[in-house]
Scaffold this motif. Structure first.
Motif, short mmCIF file in Angstrom:
data_model
loop_
_atom_site.label_atom_id
_atom_site.label_comp_id
_atom_site.label_asym_id
_atom_site.label_seq_id
_atom_site.Cartn_x
_atom_site.Cartn_y
_atom_site.Cartn_z
N CYS A 144 0.61 -1.37 -0.50
CA CYS A 144 -0.34 0.30 -0.05
C CYS A 144 0.82 1.12 -0.02
CB CYS A 144 -0.74 0.00 1.59
SG CYS A 144 -2.19 -1.50 1.86
N HIS A 148 -0.01 4.95 -1.47
CA HIS A 148 -0.08 5.87 0.12
C HIS A 148 0.61 6.73 1.15
CE1 HIS A 148 -3.90 5.52 -0.38
NE2 HIS A 148 -3.91 4.01 -1.02
N ALA A 152 1.07 6.67 5.32
CA ALA A 152 0.44 7.00 4.96
C ALA A 152 -0.25 8.00 5.16
CB ALA A 152 -0.60 6.28 5.92
N GLY A 154 -0.71 9.81 2.52
CA GLY A 154 -1.28 9.82 0.61
C GLY A 154 -0.33 11.44 0.17
N PHE A 158 -4.19 10.28 -3.70
CA PHE A 158 -3.89 9.19 -3.47
C PHE A 158 -4.73 9.15 -1.54
CE2 PHE A 158 -1.39 8.68 -6.77
CZ PHE A 158 -2.18 6.60 -7.36
N ARG A 160 -4.53 10.10 1.99
CA ARG A 160 -3.95 9.78 3.26
C ARG A 160 -5.12 8.31 3.94
NH1 ARG A 160 -1.76 12.23 7.91
NH2 ARG A 160 -2.53 11.35 10.02
N LEU A 161 -3.95 7.42 4.20
CA LEU A 161 -4.71 6.83 5.14
C LEU A 161 -4.41 6.65 6.47
CD1 LEU A 161 -3.88 3.82 2.75
CD2 LEU A 161 -6.53 5.80 2.96
#
Lengths: 211, 513
Positions: A144, A148, A152, A154, A158, A160-161
């Protein structure tokens, strides 16, 4: 009855014709309402005033990528994004937003500070971290982090997680994997080989996202 | 006279029917028929019903639905035709219809589906600060027609009237440090302004037809309520701070003069008359949200000064005073596809009867002439005051906003009062009678509605299953089982009827557009 109701309705109509309160409006069809006002008066009901939503029914928006938020709001508005939470809540909200308002809303939430969450099950988070950073080569699952980002956070389109609600991530992965609700992204192919366990692990890791 | 009244009602009915059909026609042509755009508020926000109604089970509100209401129904855009409609078809079957003096009168339409009636809704967003929720309800069984003989001819008479009315002005002062919603509600029912569904005006939800076979359906079981009921006029101010503390204070008066639209369609005799405006209603609630959970714990109360006779407000000694005090709590877990709601409400109501009532009852024993079982000993005078305690709890679950079920428990207790006895020992015959032993000529009750003890205690459970095939239609079945009714489990009327004989199976189809 008629004697009193009619003047009342007439009075309300007069008030309605000349009265708008742009600083604290909840009107979603008035292009003059500043985006920050809409964010605070309307969006905050579900997403939180600072974008750190309390309920996992609603995604965290704090610190989200502006470009991603703009694209999502546009896709809600055009009905291209048709996953259930999208059309249940967001089609109506976005229906009359102008491009400027969408940009303003995206910028409002992008600049909010994401709040961390408590860690979940250690084993599950470790498994999620492994998938996030390295993928699952034997299942043809790519890392991932490749899109990302290592934190994470992002980048551009794409999202942000980090610190996102686990429940939201699992449901969105399901939507990518099993439906056409969010077309136009590479996620349909990427999520194809994921198992249920993979999705739960990734979501647990991202929700906590320990350093 | 009666003919004139009927003609007047018929004209009004015709007017409403014309209005309703016109509204349907207009809305059908002007309102885009988007899948998500159905009743009024959904058209205004463009959102689905489940956004505001927990698991789609109207009228129960989600946290977002509560904010929509508290901010004055102003989120979204003003719609061109601010009208919605809903209607119900219901069916009730009472377990035992044999222990009755007149089954046809006691159980009208038993086992037959009936079109109960429907409502028209007007309102929604008016300005950035003003919004309205106005419900007019057409009761298809409001009364019975009077035949040539002067008696009811067995057919029913429908009637439209003002139901729930809530006109609001609201503002919201929100920034990173503070979230304050303030507003004013002009409304016709104490607690109709409340956003939680344990409030007196909202806990009862499935409408039942006003035929007598529906009298034991869940809608007519004890619910916590304020003494005035609807069709009064109030002005309430409220504030909700940081989604944590909610406070509301209102004052109610008779719905007359400028407020007469609050009781529109209700005749003078049917409109509660309050003394002045010093009839306060208050509400406090604490709320908290965490994850998919939310909780409210609250308290409420009201003091009302009500004239004994709705058509005679000339005598200051004919005013009874009613105090209500209640506590309630509501918990919701909402995370697609699950919705769980737990509700608990308790209301204590103390009624201090008017000076006239107290004077009339002094020294006469049972006001209706009943005596003790020995056939001689007089019963106590009617009470100077009465207290009731109503407790209700409900647990519901909805899956995918489509399939649901609920279990409710109700328990009404209260003081015993010879005034409430509608059957008892007749001093002449020495047997239990449900007619007036003093020979005043009126039949006090049929056995089904009888009360031998003078105590109101009623207790039972309602089991419900429902299905929402589409978001604006709900089909449900309820079974209400009593283990106490009018003060007793067995032989509550003194003539052999038991509480469980009133157990009722109830079906409903409830749609909104």
């Amino acid at each position: 009855m008629k004697k009193t109701l009619l003047p009342l309705l007439a009075g309300l109509a007069v008030i309605a014709s000349g009265c708008s309160n742009l600083e604290r409006s909840r009107d979603l069809a008035n292009p003059n309402v500043p985006a920050a006002v809409t964010a605070m008066q309307v969006c905050s009901n579900c997403h939180g005033i600072d974008g750190n939503s309390v309920s996992p029914n609603f995604p965290r928006l704090a610190g989200q990528q502006t470009a991603y938020l703009v694209a999502q709001l546009q896709h809600f508005r055009s009905h291209e994004r048709a996953d259930p939470p999208g059309f249940v809540y967001m089609w109506g909200i976005s229906h009359h937003l102008t491009d400027d308002q969408i940009k303003g809303l995206a910028e409002y939430f992008a600049k909010q500070v994401p709040k961390p969450n408590a860690p979940g099950d250690a084993q599950q988070m470790a498994a999620g971290k492994e998938i996030y950073e390295k993928g699952v080569p034997e299942q043809n699952v790519i890392a991932c982090a490749a899109c990302h980002g290592p934190k994470a956070q992002g980048i551009e389109a794409f999202p942000r997680l980090a610190y996102q609600h686990a429940d939201y991530i699992v449901k969105q992965l399901d939507i990518f994997q099993h439906t056409q609700g969010r077309p136009g992204t590479p996620m349909e192919a990427i999520t194809h080989p994921l198992t249920g366990e993979n999705k739960q692990a990734i979501a647990a890791y991202l929700q906590a996202f320990p350093d | 006279m009666a003919v004139l009244v009927i003609k007047k009602i018929q004209h009004r009915l015709l007017a409403v029917a014309t209005l309703a059909s016109g509204a349907f026609a207009i809305s059908a042509t002007l309102v885009p028929l988007d899948a998500q755009a159905l009743p009024l508020f959904a058209r205004q926000t463009g959102q689905n019903c489940v956004s505001c109604h927990a698991g789609g089970q109207f009228p129960e509100l989600t946290p977002y639905g509560r904010m929509f209401k508290l901010t004055g129904y102003t989120i979204g855009q003003r719609v061109a035709v601010p009208i919605s409609a809903m209607g119900q078809i219901t069916y009730a079957k009472v377990r035992d219809t044999s222990k009755s003096d007149d089954p046809q009168a006691d159980f009208q339409k038993n086992g037959s589906p009936v079109f109960s009636g429907g409502s028209l809704f007007f309102g929604g967003k008016v300005t950035d600060n003003i919004g309205a929720f106005v419900q007019w309800t057409y009761d298809n069984y409001a009364g019975q027609r009077v035949g040539d003989s002067g008696n009811n001819d067995g057919t029913f008479q429908g009637k439209p009237s003002a139901d729930n009315i809530d006109l609001r002005y609201a503002d919201r002062f929100i920034d990173a440090n503070r979230d304050l919603v303030v507003g004013v509600s002009v409304n016709n029912n104490p607690s109709v302004s409340d956003p939680w569904n344990t409030a007196a005006a909202w806990m009862q939800y499935v409408p039942a037809a006003s035929v007598t076979s529906h009298r034991f359906a869940d809608a007519n079981t004890p619910f916590p309520g304020n003494s005035t009921g609807g069709n009064v006029a109030g002005i309430n101010a409220y504030a909700y701070l940081n989604k944590m503390v909610y406070a509301e204070l209102g004052f109610y008066q008779t719905a007359n003069k400028g407020f007469s639209f609050m009781s529109g369609g209700v005749n003078d005799a049917g409109t509660t008359k309050l003394k002045g405006a010093n009839n306060p209603y208050w509400r406090l609630a604490l709320t908290h949200e965490w994850g998919a959970h939310n909780l409210m714990v609250g308290a409420t109360g009201m003091v009302a000064h009500i004239y004994d006779d709705n058509v005679d407000t000339s005598d200051p000694n004919s005013i009874h005073r009613v105090e209500n005090a209640g506590i309630d709590a509501q918990y919701q877990y909402i995370l697609d596809p699950h919705t769980i709601t737990a509700q608990v409400a308790y209301m204590r109501q103390k009624t201090n009867y008017s000076a006239n009532t107290i004077a009339a009852n002094a020294g006469i024993g049972s006001p209706l002439g009943f005596v003790a079982s020995d056939g001689v000993t007089p019963l106590a005078d009617a009470n100077d005051s009465d207290t009731t305690n109503t407790f209700r709890a409900k647990l519901s679950y909805v899956y995918q906003a489509k399939y649901g079920g609920s279990l409710a428990y109700f328990n009404l207790t209260g003081t015993t009062n010879t005034e409430s006895q509608s059957s008892g020992y007749d001093p002449v015959t020495g047997t239990i009678a449900s007619t007036d032993p003093l020979g005043l000529g009126s039949i006090l009750s049929t056995r089904v509605g009888g009360n031998l003890s003078g105590n109101p205690a009623t207790r039972g459970f309602t089991y419900e299953a429902f299905w929402m095939p589409v978001q604006y239609v709900r089909v449900g079945a309820q079974y209400t089982a009593y283990n106490k009714f009018n003060g007793a489990s067995d032989n509550y009327d003194g003539l052999g009827r038991n509480a469980r004989d009133n157990n009722t199976l109830f079906f409903y189809v409830w749609g909104a557009y």
